[in-house]
Structure formats: C-alpha cells, structure tokens
Write a protein that holds these residues in place. Structure first.
Motif, short mmCIF file in Angstrom:
data_model
loop_
_atom_site.label_atom_id
_atom_site.label_comp_id
_atom_site.label_asym_id
_atom_site.label_seq_id
_atom_site.Cartn_x
_atom_site.Cartn_y
_atom_site.Cartn_z
N ASP A 1 -33.46 11.08 14.86
CA ASP A 1 -32.43 12.07 14.78
C ASP A 1 -31.07 11.59 15.28
O ASP A 1 -30.89 10.47 15.47
CB ASP A 1 -33.17 13.48 15.80
N THR A 2 -30.21 12.65 15.37
CA THR A 2 -28.87 12.15 15.74
C THR A 2 -28.57 11.69 16.94
O THR A 2 -27.76 10.99 17.21
CB THR A 2 -27.77 13.45 15.30
N MET A 3 -29.47 12.01 17.98
CA MET A 3 -29.53 11.52 19.31
C MET A 3 -30.56 10.25 19.60
O MET A 3 -30.23 9.41 20.48
CB MET A 3 -30.14 12.57 20.29
N GLY A 4 -30.99 9.56 18.38
CA GLY A 4 -31.54 8.42 18.31
C GLY A 4 -33.06 8.55 18.77
O GLY A 4 -33.65 7.55 18.94
N LEU A 5 -33.91 9.81 18.90
CA LEU A 5 -34.99 9.99 19.41
C LEU A 5 -35.83 9.78 18.01
O LEU A 5 -35.58 10.32 16.68
CB LEU A 5 -35.27 11.40 19.82
N LEU A 6 -36.82 9.19 18.21
CA LEU A 6 -37.88 8.93 17.04
C LEU A 6 -38.50 10.25 16.37
O LEU A 6 -38.96 11.13 17.02
CB LEU A 6 -39.26 8.14 17.48
N ILE A 7 -38.39 10.22 14.97
CA ILE A 7 -38.94 11.19 14.06
C ILE A 7 -40.34 10.68 13.66
O ILE A 7 -41.33 11.44 13.77
CB ILE A 7 -38.06 11.62 12.92
N ASP A 8 -40.33 9.58 12.73
CA ASP A 8 -41.55 9.08 12.53
C ASP A 8 -41.34 7.63 12.04
O ASP A 8 -40.29 7.30 11.83
CB ASP A 8 -42.34 9.64 11.49
N GLN A 9 -42.34 6.67 11.97
CA GLN A 9 -42.44 5.31 11.29
C GLN A 9 -43.37 5.46 10.38
O GLN A 9 -44.61 6.05 10.21
CB GLN A 9 -42.77 4.36 12.34
N THR A 10 -42.90 4.82 9.05
CA THR A 10 -43.87 4.77 8.00
C THR A 10 -43.83 3.21 7.24
O THR A 10 -42.88 2.22 7.43
CB THR A 10 -43.16 5.59 6.93
N VAL A 11 -45.14 2.62 6.98
CA VAL A 11 -45.30 1.48 6.40
C VAL A 11 -45.69 1.72 4.92
O VAL A 11 -46.75 2.40 4.85
CB VAL A 11 -46.34 0.78 7.16
N LEU A 12 -45.06 1.02 4.34
CA LEU A 12 -45.52 1.19 2.65
C LEU A 12 -46.41 0.23 2.30
O LEU A 12 -46.21 -0.94 2.34
CB LEU A 12 -43.92 1.04 1.87
#
Length: 414
Positions: free
Chosen positions: A132-143
C-alpha cells in the motif's frame, strides 16, 4: 495455469536517520543502513509521492541467512528517513528474492522481480509484491513458468493495461539459454496469456523494459537479443495487446556485444536509450543513443560511462541526463556514481561524480516535481562506521545541473 500465492508478514522499522547528509538540506548525498556490520542494502527503484516524499523499492540482505528480501523506504524531501518495510518470502519454499521494477498503482505499488526456488525444481520464478501507499504488505505472488522445463524465470519490467491488468516483461529459459518473455496478468494477477520470443533466444537474451506507447495504441519494449558472452544486439519492439510484434528495430554492430537497460519515448515522439558496448580490451564503455522518426539512429555518444543502470531521462529543454558508474582514474580506482548531460543533438555538456570510498552505484533516477534530480542505488562505503564488507542504500538529490548547491539565480531544469 496455477499461480502460487504467498502471504507473509512484513515488519515496519521506524528509525531516526543518523546517516550523514551532505550539503544543504534541499540537496543531499546520504546512505541508509539498518543492520550492523556485514549487511547489504540496495535502492533499486524510486518514485515521488504527491507531497514531495519519496518511495524507494530495494533489497536487503542481513547475512542471517544469506538471502535477499525486497524492502521499501519512505524518505522525506530533505533526505530524512520516515519508515522501512521488509517483505520476506516463505523460507521453506524460497531462498531470497530480487527486485527490478516498481510501478505506482491505485492501491500503492507493485514490485516485479524474481524469487529463488528452494525445492530444486527450478532456479527462479517471476515474483510480484503488492504494497500500500505506506509500504505495508498486501500480498506476494509467484508465477508459474511458461514451460515446465524453463529453469530460470525473471520479471524485469511491469506496466498497466487498459483493463486494469498488467504486462510483465522479462526472461525465461534453461541453464544454457534465455528468451525474452511477456506475460499478461489480470487485475487479480492471474495469468491470462504469456509468450516467449524464441527468435531472439541465446545465452542472455531478455526483455528489460516495457511501457505503453504515448498514443495508447500499443506497447514499446526494449530487449537484449541474440546475446552471448561476446556478441549481442539491442531490439526495440512495438507490441500489440496480444503480444504480437508489430514493429522490430535492431541496433548493433557485427561481432560486437552491445547491451541496453532502459529507454524513454522522447518529446519529439522518438526514442532514447542507454547503451554499453564491450570493447576490444574486454571492458565496457557506454552512453546513449537517440533515434529519428524512422527509428534509425539519429546520433550516439558511447564513450562516456562504464555502467548504465540509472537509465536516461529528458529535461524540459529537450536535453538528456544519463546515470550509472565509472572507475576513478586514480588509486584505488573504485567505481563512483556518474551523472552526464547531453544536448538535444548528442553533445556531452557536463559530467559529475559522487560517492565515497568503495564502489558506488546508481540503479534508478527521477526528475521530481520541483525539477531536482533524485538517484538511488548502492554505496559500498568502507570508510563509514558500522559497515564492514557490506553496502548501504544510497540516495542522491541534486539540482538540475547535477550539483548539491543552490543556484545563484533562479533557473529551470535545463
């Protein structure tokens, strides 16, 4: 095709910035380290907030264990650190990450790069981190890779599509060859289609940057193609919305190795890109190339700089800035940050050098809303306390003349 989703905890560090800030508060040269002794911290991408603060996407390795992780820093316009976040991948599946691009979005930012696989099935996979705009993690994705046999998969550049999705450009291949790679993602990061440009396959071929064309009708990408240890060309590719190449422009000399990293669409609707060339002495020297309206080379000036990682930007008066690093011409002959300016017709106007003892690198730069030049990278500051065989995250902000001082008279970014 299945996409692996990882949700891991990011942690926030709120620190006082005790690093040395040089020159006046408006312009500065500084570095950040938040682990003692042997840690490495790199600044890879930089963006400006609407309030004048900066978001830096980077990498950190604290040697416990020896894995890199993505991170982000928010820094104010005077170079004072506001916050740090780190994003750790699941260490039972992966052994460190890499970052090459960071794109602003409506929710914050998306980072693109790779994650090293710990299972032994592949070497690396394309990897995305949303914050997010504060640098907090939303998610991580591996393709998942385009082919199960493709051992090394890296995302180098990401851009938005009109439907709210993304195009991810990069490379995919085995241990002995690599092809430029393009992947279309939905807004949910599910893969809609992907393609390999196997006509350019060689040891180190890759798509390094992709962005929408200025008129919005297609995408332009730049790639290192047919690239080996000794030879290689640069491809400027116009690509439609299903991944088909509509135009191909190849630049290079026979039996020469030429590499690029970043490009821009210029004010006159042509292109400028950075180039480095392998010399007969076995070292690299580089500069930039400007095209004309037929996409032929209008001019080039290549005997200027050693590394070109910082890329190229154009100022409002149509001049150009490139940045990277070059060796000092006196002992200990380490690398210094270099900024060079060209006229609109390719004449070298000036060059500035910055950095400390040890090697210094620039990986990205922007022209901010006040007309300042802002650079991020890596500072192997062997002369600074608390850094032993490690590196700091490096940040440099100059005026539009590449200087750390206020001008004596008002002037614009020329």
């Amino acid at each position: 095709r299945t996409i692996i989703f990882l949700y891991t905890l990011s942690f926030l560090l709120l620190l006082n910035n005790n690093n040395c800030v040089l020159a006046q508060t408006k312009y500065f040269e500084t570095s950040f380290n938040w682990y003692p002794t042997t840690a490495n911290q790199n600044g890879v991408k930089i963006q400006e907030y609407s309030n004048g603060q900066y978001m830096i996407g980077g990498l950190v390795n604290n040697y416990m264990p020896f894995f890199w992780n993505n991170c982000s820093l928010i820094v104010d316009k005077e170079g004072q650190l506001i916050s740090i976040n780190e994003y750790q991948a699941d260490t039972t599946l992966f052994e460190g990450t890499g970052l090459y691009d960071m794109l602003p979005t409506e929710y914050g930012y998306i980072m693109a790069g790779f994650v090293n696989d710990a299972t032994g099935m592949v070497n690396s996979l394309c990897y995305l981190v949303r914050i997010d705009t504060m640098g907090l993690l939303i998610d991580q994705t591996v393709l998942a890779p385009p082919n199960l046999n493709n051992y090394t998969n890296i995302g180098y550049s990401i851009c938005r599509t009109p439907d709210g999705g993304y195009l991810l450009g990069g490379s995919s291949g085995t241990q002995s060859w690599s092809s430029p790679y393009l992947c279309k993602l939905g807004s949910d990061l599910n893969i809609e289609w992907d393609t390999l440009y196997e006509q350019y396959t060689n040891e180190y071929s890759k798509m390094l940057q992709i962005k929408p064309s200025r008129d919005g009708t297609a995408y332009w990408a730049i790639a290192n193609i047919n690239t080996t240890d000794d030879e290689g060309d640069i491809g400027l590719l116009k690509i439609d919305d299903i991944g088909t190449i509509a135009e191909e422009h190849v630049y290079g000399q026979p039996d020469k190795k030429e590499l690029t990293w970043k490009f821009i669409e210029t004010m006159d609707n042509n292109f400028a890109f950075v180039v480095t060339r392998l010399t007969n002495q076995g070292s690299y020297m580089g500069g930039m190339v400007k095209t004309n309206n037929l996409n032929n080379i209008a001019w080039s000036n290549l005997n200027v700089i050693r590394t070109i990682d910082g890329g190229v930007l154009q100022l409002r008066d149509s001049t150009f800035i490139i940045s990277g690093s070059s060796f000092k011409d006196y002992p200990p002959n380490d690398l210094d940050t270099q900024i060079s300016k060209f006229s609109h017709d390719g004449q070298l106007l000036w060059t500035r050098h910055y950095g400390n003892e040890g090697n210094d690198y620039v990986y990205d730069m922007i022209l901010d809303s006040e007309g300042s030049l802002v650079f991020c990278g890596r500072d192997e500051a062997i002369n600074q306390p608390n850094v032993i065989n490690g590196a700091n995250l490096y940040l440099l902000k100059t005026n539009c003349m590449g200087l750390l001082t206020e001008p004596e008279a008002a002037f614009s970014a020329t």
